[in-house]
Design a protein around this motif. Structure first.
Motif, short mmCIF file in Angstrom:
data_model
loop_
_atom_site.label_atom_id
_atom_site.label_comp_id
_atom_site.label_asym_id
_atom_site.label_seq_id
_atom_site.Cartn_x
_atom_site.Cartn_y
_atom_site.Cartn_z
N ILE A 138 -4.61 87.77 -54.81
CA ILE A 138 -3.30 87.63 -55.45
C ILE A 138 -3.09 88.85 -56.35
CG2 ILE A 138 -1.92 86.26 -57.03
CD1 ILE A 138 -3.39 83.80 -56.03
N HIS A 139 -1.93 89.49 -56.20
CA HIS A 139 -1.67 90.68 -57.01
C HIS A 139 -1.42 90.28 -58.45
CE1 HIS A 139 0.00 94.37 -58.55
NE2 HIS A 139 -0.22 94.98 -57.39
N GLY A 140 -0.38 89.52 -58.68
CA GLY A 140 -0.08 89.03 -60.02
C GLY A 140 0.83 89.92 -60.83
N ASN A 141 0.90 91.22 -60.51
CA ASN A 141 1.74 92.15 -61.27
C ASN A 141 2.45 93.12 -60.33
OD1 ASN A 141 0.99 91.16 -63.89
ND2 ASN A 141 -0.94 92.26 -63.69
N LEU A 142 3.04 92.60 -59.27
CA LEU A 142 3.68 93.44 -58.27
C LEU A 142 5.03 93.95 -58.77
CD1 LEU A 142 3.54 94.59 -55.41
CD2 LEU A 142 4.64 92.50 -54.58
N CYS A 143 5.16 95.26 -58.86
CA CYS A 143 6.42 95.89 -59.28
C CYS A 143 6.32 97.37 -58.91
CB CYS A 143 6.68 95.71 -60.77
SG CYS A 143 5.44 96.49 -61.82
N MET A 161 8.40 87.81 -62.66
CA MET A 161 7.73 86.53 -62.45
C MET A 161 8.68 85.48 -61.90
SD MET A 161 5.28 86.17 -65.79
CE MET A 161 4.04 87.40 -66.20
N SER A 162 8.11 84.56 -61.15
CA SER A 162 8.88 83.45 -60.60
C SER A 162 9.10 82.39 -61.69
CB SER A 162 8.13 82.84 -59.42
OG SER A 162 6.86 82.36 -59.84
N PRO A 163 10.06 81.49 -61.49
CA PRO A 163 10.29 80.44 -62.50
C PRO A 163 9.06 79.58 -62.76
CG PRO A 163 12.13 80.54 -60.96
CD PRO A 163 11.07 81.43 -60.41
N GLU A 164 8.31 79.24 -61.70
CA GLU A 164 7.14 78.38 -61.91
C GLU A 164 6.05 79.10 -62.70
OE1 GLU A 164 6.60 80.31 -57.84
OE2 GLU A 164 8.22 79.26 -58.89
N ALA A 205 8.05 88.31 -56.68
CA ALA A 205 7.99 89.64 -57.30
C ALA A 205 8.34 90.73 -56.29
CB ALA A 205 6.61 89.87 -57.89
N TYR A 206 7.95 90.53 -55.04
CA TYR A 206 8.29 91.51 -54.01
C TYR A 206 9.81 91.62 -53.85
CZ TYR A 206 8.84 93.71 -49.45
OH TYR A 206 9.24 94.54 -48.43
N GLY A 207 10.51 90.50 -53.91
CA GLY A 207 11.97 90.54 -53.83
C GLY A 207 12.57 91.35 -54.96
N VAL A 208 11.99 91.21 -56.18
CA VAL A 208 12.47 92.00 -57.32
C VAL A 208 12.15 93.48 -57.09
CG1 VAL A 208 12.35 92.30 -59.82
CG2 VAL A 208 12.17 90.00 -58.83
N LEU A 209 10.99 93.77 -56.51
CA LEU A 209 10.61 95.15 -56.23
C LEU A 209 11.58 95.79 -55.23
CD1 LEU A 209 7.04 96.50 -55.71
CD2 LEU A 209 8.82 97.15 -54.12
N VAL A 210 11.96 95.04 -54.19
CA VAL A 210 12.96 95.56 -53.24
C VAL A 210 14.27 95.85 -53.97
CG1 VAL A 210 14.31 95.02 -51.18
CG2 VAL A 210 11.89 94.42 -51.27
N MET A 227 15.97 89.63 -49.90
CA MET A 227 15.77 89.43 -51.33
C MET A 227 16.07 87.98 -51.72
SD MET A 227 17.13 92.94 -53.18
CE MET A 227 18.70 93.03 -52.31
N LYS A 228 17.15 87.46 -51.22
CA LYS A 228 17.52 86.08 -51.56
C LYS A 228 16.49 85.07 -51.07
CE LYS A 228 22.52 86.99 -51.57
NZ LYS A 228 23.82 86.72 -50.91
N SER A 229 15.90 85.33 -49.89
CA SER A 229 14.88 84.41 -49.38
C SER A 229 13.62 84.44 -50.24
CB SER A 229 14.54 84.76 -47.92
OG SER A 229 13.92 86.04 -47.83
N CYS A 230 13.31 85.59 -50.83
CA CYS A 230 12.15 85.68 -51.71
C CYS A 230 12.37 84.94 -53.02
CB CYS A 230 11.83 87.15 -52.01
SG CYS A 230 11.25 88.10 -50.59
N TRP A 231 13.64 84.70 -53.38
CA TRP A 231 13.96 84.05 -54.65
C TRP A 231 14.34 82.59 -54.48
CZ3 TRP A 231 17.71 88.70 -55.60
CH2 TRP A 231 16.95 89.84 -55.87
N GLN A 232 13.86 81.98 -53.41
CA GLN A 232 14.10 80.55 -53.24
C GLN A 232 13.39 79.77 -54.36
OE1 GLN A 232 15.97 78.80 -51.02
NE2 GLN A 232 16.75 80.75 -50.18
N GLU A 233 14.05 78.73 -54.83
CA GLU A 233 13.47 77.95 -55.93
C GLU A 233 12.19 77.26 -55.51
OE1 GLU A 233 14.71 74.31 -59.00
OE2 GLU A 233 16.13 75.05 -57.50
N LYS A 234 12.16 76.68 -54.32
CA LYS A 234 10.96 76.02 -53.82
C LYS A 234 10.02 77.04 -53.20
CE LYS A 234 13.17 71.55 -52.93
NZ LYS A 234 13.44 70.50 -51.91
N GLU A 235 8.79 76.99 -53.61
CA GLU A 235 7.83 77.99 -53.16
C GLU A 235 7.63 77.96 -51.64
OE1 GLU A 235 4.20 77.79 -55.60
OE2 GLU A 235 5.34 76.45 -56.91
N GLY A 236 7.60 76.76 -51.07
CA GLY A 236 7.36 76.65 -49.65
C GLY A 236 8.47 77.21 -48.78
#
Length: 426
Positions: free
Chosen positions: A269-274, A310-313, A328-333, A376-385
């Protein structure tokens, strides 16, 4: 005496004894002598010796592979226990665990001890240019350019490295427990390689592959036409004099997804992807850096310097996960498409978590194509799954790049690829 007298006896010489002939021998006189084996017996003997040699070799290989498997299983079990507090249910429900209350037992095996001894690079084999300006500032301190020798990865030749300072508050066990899994990773074209560490002297260092062209963030800011504007500027004010092409942006996104897919497959797990933690090679290809060190950074400081990614969770419970890396990858894009602007510049940190939970998301930049916007929008889905995996992201971007490029060849595993296009307009 008259010899001619008839009474005189005549001398008759004795007959020679008849020479007796030896009877024929009953057996071969050389029957008791040693004889050479016939050719067929020699052939059989050679075959038997070869069979024995092959059997011994196979047994040695079997024992070696068995011990290696036991070593890998021991390391995996150790990592699974360490990361048990970071796992979540697949349905998106968090598993809250108190990391202080549940401490996994430390695995003390000869295998891990051996790997810890091999990861240590002697200080005399390291040269660090501390008199020069540092090449960066990481989570723990300065990053210096240096060189080292004695590494098996390069047959002992001197190679350039990036030496990351470590704070004295970290113990050797803390560093090694987190670094050994990263050091065990194989070379990947989109992941910075970890060479080892130097813990015997102060300050301590982590030695990684040296990537010459700096961070992706700096490149985006310098060549994206916003060097003369504020990094906090509104995305509607993007200038048109940037030198980064759409093709180059897509390649950046693909490279990062390719590297992150490899790390995800290795359960890292990266944890600090940006964009700050993505480095550029001389050919302007991206390499993922600073991965897997979140546990160490949490031991040093509790300040969330990467809260905007970071994600909401994670903002709620502070736990890292693969799904959080996808967010975080979606934010990086988004950073790539806005040429390095700061995400959520219109919000403060104190309002970010509440806004994200309520459904607020980053605004899609002007000029961004629909495929990238949907990604980008798919990476920011509220549900992780419901968020895509990095494998799916990589395949989607690979298809997109292949369609847009004049010529773009992808390998069967998309691990090696060659781009024959004019990526940068001169």
């Amino acid at each position: 005496m008259d010899v001619n007298s008839p009474d005189t006896p005549t001398y008759i010489p004795p007959k020679p004894a008849e020479r007796s002939t030896l009877p024929p021998p009953d057996s071969d006189p050389c029957s008791s002598c040693p004889r050479l084996l016939p050719e067929w017996a020699l052939a059989v003997l050679i075959v038997l010796l070869l069979v024995v040699a092959i059997s011994v070799g196979l047994n040695v290989m079997f024992v070696y592979k068995k011990r290696r498997l036991q070593r890998d299983l021991a390391i995996k079990a150790h990592l699974d226990m360490q990361k048990s507090s970071y796992t979540r249910k697949s349905n998106g429900n968090d598993i809250a665990q108190d990391r202080k209350a549940v401490k996994p037992p430390i695995l003390r095996t000869k295998t891990i001890a051996l790997k810890k001894s091999r990861i240590e690079i002697p200080r005399e084999n390291i040269g660090i240019s501390v008199s020069l300006r540092s090449i960066g500032d990481g989570q723990f301190g300065h990053v210096w350019k240096g060189e080292t020798r004695g590494l098996t990865v390069n047959d002992g030749h001197v190679i350039p490295v990036a030496a990351r300072e470590l704070p004295a508050s970290l113990t050797d066990d803390d560093i090694l427990d987190n670094l050994v899994p990263l050091w065990s990773l194989k070379t990947h074209e989109n992941v910075v390689q970890v060479f080892g560490c130097c813990l015997k002297t102060e300050p301590s260092y982590i030695l990684t592959e040296y990537v010459p062209n700096g961070t992706l963030f700096t490149y985006l800011r310098t060549n994206g036409g916003i060097a003369r504007t504020s990094v906090y500027a509104n995305i509607d004010t993007l200038e048109a004099d940037h030198q980064i092409t759409v093709m180059e942006q897509n390649l950046f996104a693909f490279d990062v997804a390719n590297g992150m897919e490899y790390l995800a497959n290795k359960k890292v797990i990266h944890g600090n992807l940006c964009a700050h933690n993505i480095l550029l090679t001389g050919e302007k290809r991206c390499k993922v850096a600073d991965f897997g060190l979140t546990t160490l950074s949490n031991l040093v400081t509790k300040d969330g310097i990467y809260e905007m990614w970071m994600s909401p969770e994670r903002l709620s419970d502070g736990l890292c996960s693969a799904e959080d890396d996808v967010w975080a990858y979606g934010v990086l894009v988004w950073e790539i498409m806005t040429y390095g602007r700061r995400p959520y510049s219109e919000l403060g940190k104190e309002n970010l978590q509440e806004m994200l939970i309520s459904g607020y998301r980053l605004i899609v930049p002007q000029g961004c194509d629909q495929t990238t916007a949907n990604l980008m929008k798919s990476c920011w889905q509220e549900k992780e799954g419901e968020r895509p995996t990095f494998e799916k992201i990589k395949n989607q971007l690979g298809d997109k790049v292949e369609e847009e490029a004049d010529y773009f060849a992808l390998g069967s595993n998309m691990d090696s690829y060659y781009a024959c296009v004019n990526v940068i307009d001169s």
